[in-house]
Design an enzyme around this catalytic site. Structure first.
Site, short mmCIF file in Angstrom:
data_model
loop_
_atom_site.label_atom_id
_atom_site.label_comp_id
_atom_site.label_asym_id
_atom_site.label_seq_id
_atom_site.Cartn_x
_atom_site.Cartn_y
_atom_site.Cartn_z
N GLY A 355 0.82 -1.20 0.00
CA GLY A 355 0.00 0.00 0.00
C GLY A 355 0.85 1.25 0.00
N PRO A 356 0.22 2.41 -0.14
CA PRO A 356 0.95 3.68 -0.18
C PRO A 356 1.62 3.97 1.16
CG PRO A 356 -1.32 3.92 -0.97
CD PRO A 356 -1.23 2.58 -0.34
N THR A 359 0.12 4.35 5.47
CA THR A 359 -1.18 3.69 5.66
C THR A 359 -1.16 2.68 6.81
OG1 THR A 359 -0.55 2.20 3.87
CG2 THR A 359 -2.04 4.01 3.32
N LYS A 361 1.25 0.04 7.52
CA LYS A 361 1.71 -1.33 7.26
C LYS A 361 2.62 -1.83 8.39
CE LYS A 361 3.50 -0.16 3.30
NZ LYS A 361 3.07 1.24 3.26
N THR A 362 3.57 -1.01 8.79
CA THR A 362 4.50 -1.41 9.86
C THR A 362 3.78 -1.56 11.19
OG1 THR A 362 6.30 -0.27 8.72
CG2 THR A 362 6.63 -0.79 11.04
N SER A 678 -5.30 3.97 -17.79
CA SER A 678 -6.64 4.28 -17.27
C SER A 678 -7.26 5.53 -17.92
CB SER A 678 -6.59 4.47 -15.76
OG SER A 678 -5.75 5.54 -15.41
N LYS A 721 -9.63 6.49 -6.98
CA LYS A 721 -10.18 7.31 -8.06
C LYS A 721 -11.57 7.82 -7.72
CE LYS A 721 -7.47 5.03 -11.65
NZ LYS A 721 -7.47 4.16 -12.83
#
Length: 772
Positions: A355-356, A359, A361-362, A678, A721
């Site tokens: 993910g970005p 966010t 993760k860690t 896209s 989006k």
């Protein structure tokens, strides 16, 4: 000549066989045996002696003794105590037990006395050869055995009769009673001679092997004693010189090795290195290298485990307390814990959180470790390009050390910690080795049970480690490594999620960090929303936390320099703390226009809208693309113009229109690189609008890729989006039909207020986008 049958008192011997012509004394303690001997003395002083098959039998019967025994003459009785009598007997003849006539008060047996067979020796040379051979054997045997007196050997060597020689040897050689019983039962003289010779030769070979083993043991013991004495002397010498630390350290290492719970292979290696450590007293450099290696091996938790937490409810509470949202991620972690609890196996899948930035993760990996109640170790792989960072350096190199994986296990102190491999997508490779290939062995559950670190040189079991990896993108991770991991995507946070995260986690954390209480500083919800909307542009909450920290610092200064006791941050006074707004969103156009279409794009900081503009000018049929477009977007533009030319008749476009006009496609913010599959339908719609002069709806945005035949292909990053479209005030969004399933997974918070229309072909897109 017929054999004589006689009735004689009988004694069953334990562990003893009496041979003819054998004079021997033995002790008798059983009442029936003493009574039998006393009866023999009353009669003709002859008794039948036979060996028991088992020395454990206390009251033997006919089946408990051998069939063949010896009729012996009792020479002497000596009473040693009330229950023990010593008897001296001389063996006379072999006899076969027919039956036991009496058992009380003593054993009495009917026996058949066997007469010795008359033997015929073919010639004197044969007899002489047999006698010499047996005498040589008995001489050699007596020399090796050492239990036969020289007088007995001399008497045997003086015998000139072969038959008597065999009987004397059989009677005087200390063989096992079962071997003597075998010779006693052999009635044929020639067979008895062969068996006796064979047994003597076998006994000599056994004694030779025994002597060889004793010699080897003695040499080894002598060597160890010598080494011990020399080592003790050397130790005393070094103590006198004040240099006795090596030996005391070696003793400590030996003691630690004996207590170490590790595989035998590891202990053998450790013992060998401790031996080398003792022998490198003169070389400080080599001594230091070996010392470091031994200490490293001793610190590795080879078989030390941390107990798994099996309480799923506790794990759920931890995850809910640490994180807001991320329902899919939490659910997957709880499933993983549930399966682990049911199977009770240490092995687990390798989870890859993608993910970005910002966010969480860690922090999710930390929460997993907390829910398992296990040690947590984070290993950052960003920029790692040397394979030795993973596998370790060989001991021959200066400054060698274990790899990051082995070092992480040593730091954790248990063999089954939670190990986070952070930023795995930023690993690189150079001439020093392929780092990704080294990670393959670490993350492959079929191989990592015997992971071999170059420094340790012994297998390290990684099968029970819970590996978590994080990445911002999967594009740079090789397919073989990606195949070994289970991908869990962590998408961008919505502004509502950011609001909850700020209220529940970020603000309390920053207030505590800056020494401020809730009573001194408070935030309104609109203020937090405005910070997230106008002062940050990110998928996560890292910048949001920085801005909250910035407000806390300014508030701390204001609390100390003024008489204010409480500060409230609202959307109206926010600019006093953070200055002017940093980001603004390009809102939907007020009215439909020709050649302008709103597209949707995914970026590393979430979603964004792209306003694509197209102009048509007289010219020579050229297509101009500006705005820092990547190769994929350029190809999409060319595919779009090809599609428009293929359907030009349907939209009443002149046949020579594209030969006499130039088309210019531009995406504003030209300095920002833009690429991705896209924007195909967006550019095609804008170009057709510019060519035909039809206006495009202002309240509509679209995303999707186009083919030459006008099919609409699926895209990724739909959540980001749609969030971008919502922020821009867009009401209708056109998406590829194949992305319908992705919409169903989104929360109502994202889709609320949006009309999402799936399209399968470009024709459907144009019908909805172009005004009549």
């Amino acid at each position: 000549m017929d054999n004589e049958t006689r009735s004689l008192p009988m004694v069953a011997l334990r562990g003893l066989t009496i041979m003819p012509e054998m004079i021997v004394h033995f002790d008798v303690s059983r009442e029936r045996s003493i009574a039998a001997i006393q009866q023999a003395m009353v009669e003709e002083q002859e008794i039948f002696l036979v060996a028991q098959k088992s020395i454990e039998t206390e009251n033997p019967g006919q089946d408990d003794v051998y069939e063949t025994g010896t009729v012996a003459s009792v020479k002497q009785l000596i009473k040693l105590s009330k229950k023990v009598v010593r008897v001296l007997v001389e063996g006379k003849n072999r006899a076969v037990l027919k039956k036991i006539e009496e058992t009380d008060p003593y054993l009495r047996a009917e026996v058949e006395v066997l007469e010795e067979q008359e033997i015929t020796i073919p010639d004197d040379l044969n007899a002489e050869a047999m006698m010499r051979g047996l005498k040589e054997i008995i001489t050699e045997y007596a020399a090796k055995n050492g239990k036969i007196s020289k007088e007995s050997v001399a008497e045997i060597l003086d015998i000139t009769d072969l038959k008597r020689l065999v009987n004397e040897v059989a009677a005087n050689i200390p063989l096992k009673y079962k071997d003597q019983q075998e010779l006693l039962e052999e009635l044929d003289f020639w067979s008895r001679y062969e068996k006796l010779s064979l047994k003597l030769v076998n006994e000599m070979q056994i004694m030779e092997i025994k002597e060889e083993l004793q010699r080897k043991v003695k040499n080894k013991v002598d060597k160890h004693q010598k080494e011990y004495l020399l080592r003790e002397q050397l130790k005393v010498i070094r103590e006198e010189l004040g240099e006795d630390t090596t030996f005391s350290d070696a003793d400590e290492f030996e003691e630690a090795c004996s207590k170490l719970d590790a595989p035998e292979e590891v202990k053998e290696k450790l013992h060998k290195e401790i031996g080398r450590f003792k022998n490198t007293i003169g070389s400080q450099a080599e001594n230091g290298v070996i010392r470091t290696y031994i200490e490293t091996i001793l610190e590795i938790p080879w078989n030390k485990r941390a107990e798994d937490n099996t309480d799923i409810n506790y794990a759920k509470e931890v995850l809910e307390a640490d994180h807001y949202g991320l329902e899919q991620v939490k659910e997957r972690i709880l499933e993983f814990l549930a399966v682990r609890t049911l199977t009770q196996k240490g092995e687990s899948p390798i989870l890859c959180l993608v993910g970005p930035p910002g966010t969480g993760k860690t922090s999710i990996a930390k929460s997993l470790a907390r829910s398992l109640k296990k040690p947590f170790v984070r290993i950052s792989l960003g920029g790692v390009r040397d394979e030795a960072e993973i596998r370790g350096h060989r001991k021959t190199y200066v400054g060698a050390m274990p790899g990051r994986i082995a070092n992480g296990i040593r730091t954790a102190g248990v063999k089954n910690p939670v190990l986070l491999l952070d930023e795995i997508d930023k690993v690189s490779t150079d001439y020093k080795g392929d780092t990704f290939s080294a990670l393959l062995e670490v993350l492959d559950s079929e191989q990592n049970s015997k992971f071999r670190d170059h420094y340790l040189e012994v297998p390290l079991d990684l099968s029970e480690v819970t590996f978590i990896t994080t990445a911002n993108t999967l594009q740079t991770i090789p397919r073989p490594l990606l195949d070994r991991m289970e991908i869990i995507e962590i998408t961008s946070y919505t502004e509502n999620e950011k609001l909850h995260i700020a209220m529940e986690h970020l603000i309390p954390k920053q207030l505590e960090k800056h020494g401020i209480t809730n009573e001194q500083l408070s935030f309104s919800k609109k203020a937090i929303w405005k910070i997230a909307h106008n002062y940050t542009k990110e998928a996560g909450v890292r910048q949001l936390e920085r801005e909250i920290g910035n407000i806390c610092r300014k508030a701390a200064k204001e609390l100390l320099t003024t008489e204010k006791e409480k500060i409230t941050v609202t959307d109206r006074n926010l600019h006093k703390f953070l200055g002017k707004e940093k980001y603004s969103y390009q809102m939907a156009n007020a009215a439909p226009e020709v050649g302008i279409v709103r597209g949707l794009a995914w970026t590393s900081v979430g979603g964004d809208t792209l306003q694509i503009e197209v102009n048509v000018m007289p010219g020579k049929g050229e297509i101009m693309l500006t705005g820092q477009l990547g190769d994929v977007m350029k190809e999409s533009a060319r595919a779009g113009i090809s599609y428009i030319r293929s359907v030009s008749k349907k939209y009443a476009i002149a046949e020579d229109f594209f030969e006499k006009h130039d088309i210019h496609v531009h995406i504003p913010e030209g300095a920002v690189p833009k690429d991705g599959p896209s924007a195909g339908i967006t550019m095609a719609t804008a170009m057709l609008s510019a060519v035909t002069g039809k206006k495009v709806r202002a309240d509509l945005a679209m995303t999707g890729e186009i083919t030459l035949r006008g099919r609409v292909l699926p895209i990724g990053g739909l959540k980001e989006k749609l969030l971008a479209a919502k922020n821009a005030g867009i009401q209708t969004v056109l998406i590829p039909k194949e992305n319908t399933a992705d919409v169903e997974e989104l929360s109502s918070e994202i889709t609320k207020g949006l009309e999402i229309i799936p399209d399968e072909t470009m024709e459907e897109v144009l019908k909805k986008a172009l005004t009549r």
